[in-house]
Scaffold this active site. Structure first.
Site, PDB file in Angstrom:
ATOM      1  N   ASP A   1       0.797  -1.233   0.000  1.00 27.63           N
ATOM      2  CA  ASP A   1       0.000   0.000   0.000  1.00 27.63           C
ATOM      3  C   ASP A   1       0.828   1.281   0.000  1.00 27.63           C
ATOM      4  O   ASP A   1       0.459   2.278   0.638  1.00 27.63           O
ATOM      5  CB  ASP A   1      -0.985  -0.012   1.174  1.00 27.63           C
ATOM      6  CG  ASP A   1      -2.176  -0.898   0.866  1.00 27.63           C
ATOM      7  OD1 ASP A   1      -2.573  -0.966  -0.320  1.00 27.63           O
ATOM      8  OD2 ASP A   1      -2.710  -1.518   1.793  1.00 27.63           O
TER       9      ASP A   1
ATOM     10  N   ASP B   1      -7.648  -3.610  -4.789  1.00 31.97           N
ATOM     11  CA  ASP B   1      -7.281  -2.305  -4.228  1.00 31.97           C
ATOM     12  C   ASP B   1      -5.953  -1.797  -4.788  1.00 31.97           C
ATOM     13  O   ASP B   1      -5.716  -0.594  -4.887  1.00 31.97           O
ATOM     14  CB  ASP B   1      -7.136  -2.383  -2.696  1.00 31.97           C
ATOM     15  CG  ASP B   1      -8.129  -3.287  -2.005  1.00 31.97           C
ATOM     16  OD1 ASP B   1      -8.592  -4.252  -2.636  1.00 31.97           O
ATOM     17  OD2 ASP B   1      -8.426  -3.052  -0.825  1.00 31.97           O
TER      18      ASP B   1
ATOM     19  N   GLY C   1     -10.150 -16.919  -7.452  1.00 28.05           N
ATOM     20  CA  GLY C   1     -10.557 -15.669  -6.816  1.00 28.05           C
ATOM     21  C   GLY C   1     -11.185 -15.953  -5.463  1.00 28.05           C
ATOM     22  O   GLY C   1     -11.984 -16.889  -5.317  1.00 28.05           O
TER      23      GLY C   1
ATOM     24  N   THR D   1     -12.486 -13.905  -1.605  1.00 30.56           N
ATOM     25  CA  THR D   1     -12.664 -12.612  -0.937  1.00 30.56           C
ATOM     26  C   THR D   1     -11.791 -12.533   0.317  1.00 30.56           C
ATOM     27  O   THR D   1     -11.364 -13.549   0.861  1.00 30.56           O
ATOM     28  CB  THR D   1     -14.131 -12.345  -0.584  1.00 30.56           C
ATOM     29  OG1 THR D   1     -14.272 -10.922  -0.411  1.00 30.56           O
ATOM     30  CG2 THR D   1     -14.564 -13.052   0.698  1.00 30.56           C
TER      31      THR D   1
ATOM     32  N   ARG E   1     -16.571  -1.862  -1.671  1.00 30.24           N
ATOM     33  CA  ARG E   1     -15.364  -1.034  -1.826  1.00 30.24           C
ATOM     34  C   ARG E   1     -14.425  -1.617  -2.879  1.00 30.24           C
ATOM     35  O   ARG E   1     -13.784  -0.873  -3.611  1.00 30.24           O
ATOM     36  CB  ARG E   1     -14.657  -0.841  -0.490  1.00 30.24           C
ATOM     37  CG  ARG E   1     -13.658   0.285  -0.563  1.00 30.24           C
ATOM     38  CD  ARG E   1     -13.307   0.898   0.767  1.00 30.24           C
ATOM     39  NE  ARG E   1     -12.619   0.042   1.700  1.00 30.24           N
ATOM     40  CZ  ARG E   1     -13.158  -0.501   2.780  1.00 30.24           C
ATOM     41  NH1 ARG E   1     -14.430  -0.262   3.076  1.00 30.24           N
ATOM     42  NH2 ARG E   1     -12.449  -1.257   3.582  1.00 30.24           N
TER      43      ARG E   1
ATOM     44  N   TRP F   1     -12.900   0.348  -5.923  1.00 27.50           N
ATOM     45  CA  TRP F   1     -11.473   0.410  -6.302  1.00 27.50           C
ATOM     46  C   TRP F   1     -11.327   0.033  -7.778  1.00 27.50           C
ATOM     47  O   TRP F   1     -10.462   0.570  -8.482  1.00 27.50           O
ATOM     48  CB  TRP F   1     -10.619  -0.523  -5.445  1.00 27.50           C
ATOM     49  CG  TRP F   1     -10.474  -0.203  -3.979  1.00 27.50           C
ATOM     50  CD1 TRP F   1     -10.551  -1.102  -2.942  1.00 27.50           C
ATOM     51  CD2 TRP F   1     -10.172   1.071  -3.354  1.00 27.50           C
ATOM     52  NE1 TRP F   1     -10.333  -0.465  -1.734  1.00 27.50           N
ATOM     53  CE2 TRP F   1     -10.097   0.868  -1.950  1.00 27.50           C
ATOM     54  CE3 TRP F   1      -9.977   2.358  -3.859  1.00 27.50           C
ATOM     55  CZ2 TRP F   1      -9.829   1.900  -1.048  1.00 27.50           C
ATOM     56  CZ3 TRP F   1      -9.720   3.396  -2.960  1.00 27.50           C
ATOM     57  CH2 TRP F   1      -9.646   3.161  -1.580  1.00 27.50           C
TER      58      TRP F   1
ATOM     59  N   SER G   1     -18.105 -11.963   8.416  1.00 30.40           N
ATOM     60  CA  SER G   1     -19.077 -12.822   7.728  1.00 30.40           C
ATOM     61  C   SER G   1     -18.577 -14.258   7.875  1.00 30.40           C
ATOM     62  O   SER G   1     -17.367 -14.473   8.032  1.00 30.40           O
ATOM     63  CB  SER G   1     -19.159 -12.412   6.253  1.00 30.40           C
ATOM     64  OG  SER G   1     -19.207 -13.521   5.412  1.00 30.40           O
TER      65      SER G   1
HETATM   66  N1  GLY Z   1      -7.403  -1.268   0.859  1.00 23.60           N
HETATM   67  C1  GLY Z   1      -8.029  -1.843   1.986  1.00 23.60           C
HETATM   68  C2  GLY Z   1      -9.445  -1.507   2.122  1.00 23.60           C
HETATM   69  O1  GLY Z   1     -10.043  -0.927   1.206  1.00 23.60           O
HETATM   70  O2  GLY Z   1     -10.011  -1.817   3.167  1.00 23.60           O
END
Ligand code: GLY
Length: 391
Positions: free
Chosen positions: A104, A164, A222, A224, A236, A240, A355
């Protein structure tokens, strides 16, 4: 769920509302400098108030970005000084390698240090952002052609990218621009190509994360991390994808990214509930008791406003209008209206929701988060004038 036609019936935020919302947000940022100049806000608020934090986690750059946005709006030297103090902290962080063993670097260093360098020519900021770009480069895997998000480099259980990361790529494009060294850009292109090839599902929803085989580099599956289930669309993550594909197009001008942008944005918009504030995962819709994630609407609005810059007028107008509808919903339903209410800018975000199908515990549920605050203010600035992006 929404139809494209029904979405057109929502009001758009007016110029006067943008000005009022932006002035209020800037005044709240100034107010919060008292608490957050030597310190940073934590990633999310507790009972709507952020505690102070050291410069750790992936989220501190957003607050510094708010300071730079407010500085751009006002020219106030107090804001500039606060931004400079934070830039020093970001140099220290990357030099001492404090919580930087992850991908990040863009989220941390674009809105803080790239912004500072662009706006004020701050050489400390340039140095810090280039060190951060170099740090990110160390997470690229030739086998699979992607940047590993988290965890021990090369470990099988962490051999994956996450959607992200598309927002970490602008730091690398910037690094190539300022150094003249193409290596950053080439790795960003490789990562974006890999990510775009695996994270979009046939129905235009997106995977949050995608695993690769460390031996062969082949895409595996893939999964989550923060969504409701492997096959659902984490709100989110989808946002992104919107902003990430707009940024990919900005830097690479590959028409395929316009198509991807249209697909992921279409999914996001048509899965919104009737008040336009997304639930944290698109598994949930009107009538659900699950929490919202306002930050995903702010991110999506910024992504649409960015992509509108490159589209023919009719399409551009469609996305600008949709961004204005989301921003009106945020202003009316989520914006903090006074410092007594919160020391953030945008209520009703969700950092992580537990979850049975994800490894998360509840965190920052129905709270402010720093990225929601930042993108809300970025969206207001984008709606008020032409803005040179920090990304
Ligand atoms: N990049 C981490 C989040 O969106 O929580």
């Amino acid at each position: 769920m929404q139809t494209k036609e029904h979405l057109q019936t929502y009001d758009r935020i007016s110029r006067e509302q943008v000005a009022e919302a932006k002035d209020l947000a800037v005044s709240l940022v100034r107010e919060n400098l008292k608490t957050f100049t030597e310190y940073f806000p934590d990633s999310n608020s507790r009972d709507q108030f952020y505690p102070q934090s050291e410069n750790v986690e992936w989220t501190t750059g957003f607050w510094t970005g708010e300071i730079w946005l407010a500085y751009e709006e006002t020219g106030d030297e107090v804001l500039k000084k606060a931004g400079e103090i934070q830039v020093e902290s970001f140099l220290d962080r990357i030099q001492r390698r404090v919580d930087v063993d992850h991908h990040d670097m863009g989220f941390l260093y674009s809105p803080s240090c790239v912004a500072a360098y662009q706006l004020t020519g701050n050489e400390t900021a340039k140095k810090a952002a280039l060190l951060a770009a170099d740090n990110l480069m160390g997470r690229f895997h030739e086998k699979g052609q992607f940047f590993q998000a988290w965890g021990e480099l090369g470990a099988k259980d962490n051999y994956r990218l996450i959607i992200d990361c598309l927002l970490n790529m602008p730091l690398l494009f910037w690094a190539s621009e300022v150094t003249g060294d193409e290596k950053y850009r080439q790795k960003a292109l490789a990562h974006i190509t890999t990510a775009m090839g695996c994270i979009i599902r046939p129905d235009c929803s997106t995977y949050h994360t995608y695993f690769f085989d460390p031996e062969t580099g082949a895409p595996v599956r893939g999964v989550t991390h923060q969504g409701n289930r492997d096959g659902s669309a984490w709100a989110r993550g989808q946002a992104w994808g919107i902003y990430g594909s707009a940024m990919a197009y900005r830097y690479l001008k590959n028409p395929e990214y316009i198509e991807i942008f249209e697909k992921v944005t279409g999914y996001f918009l048509t899965h919104l509930p009737s008040d336009l504030i997304p639930y944290w995962d698109f598994d949930f819709d009107d009538g659900s008791d699950e929490p919202r994630d306002s930050s995903s609407a702010a991110i999506a609005a910024c992504g649409m406003l960015e992509m509108a810059k490159y589209l023919p007028e009719e399409q551009a107008e469609y996305y600008r209008a949709m961004a204005e509808r989301l921003m009106l919903a945020l202003w009316q339903r989520c914006a903090v209206k006074s410092p007594e209410e919160s020391n953030g800018l945008l209520l009703h975000g969700t950092y992580a929701r537990d979850s049975v199908n994800n490894p998360c515990t509840n965190r920052g549920v129905d709270e402010c988060n720093t990225w929601g605050d930042y993108y809300y203010l970025e969206g207001l600035v984008r709606l008020s004038r032409e803005w040179r992006t920090y990304w």
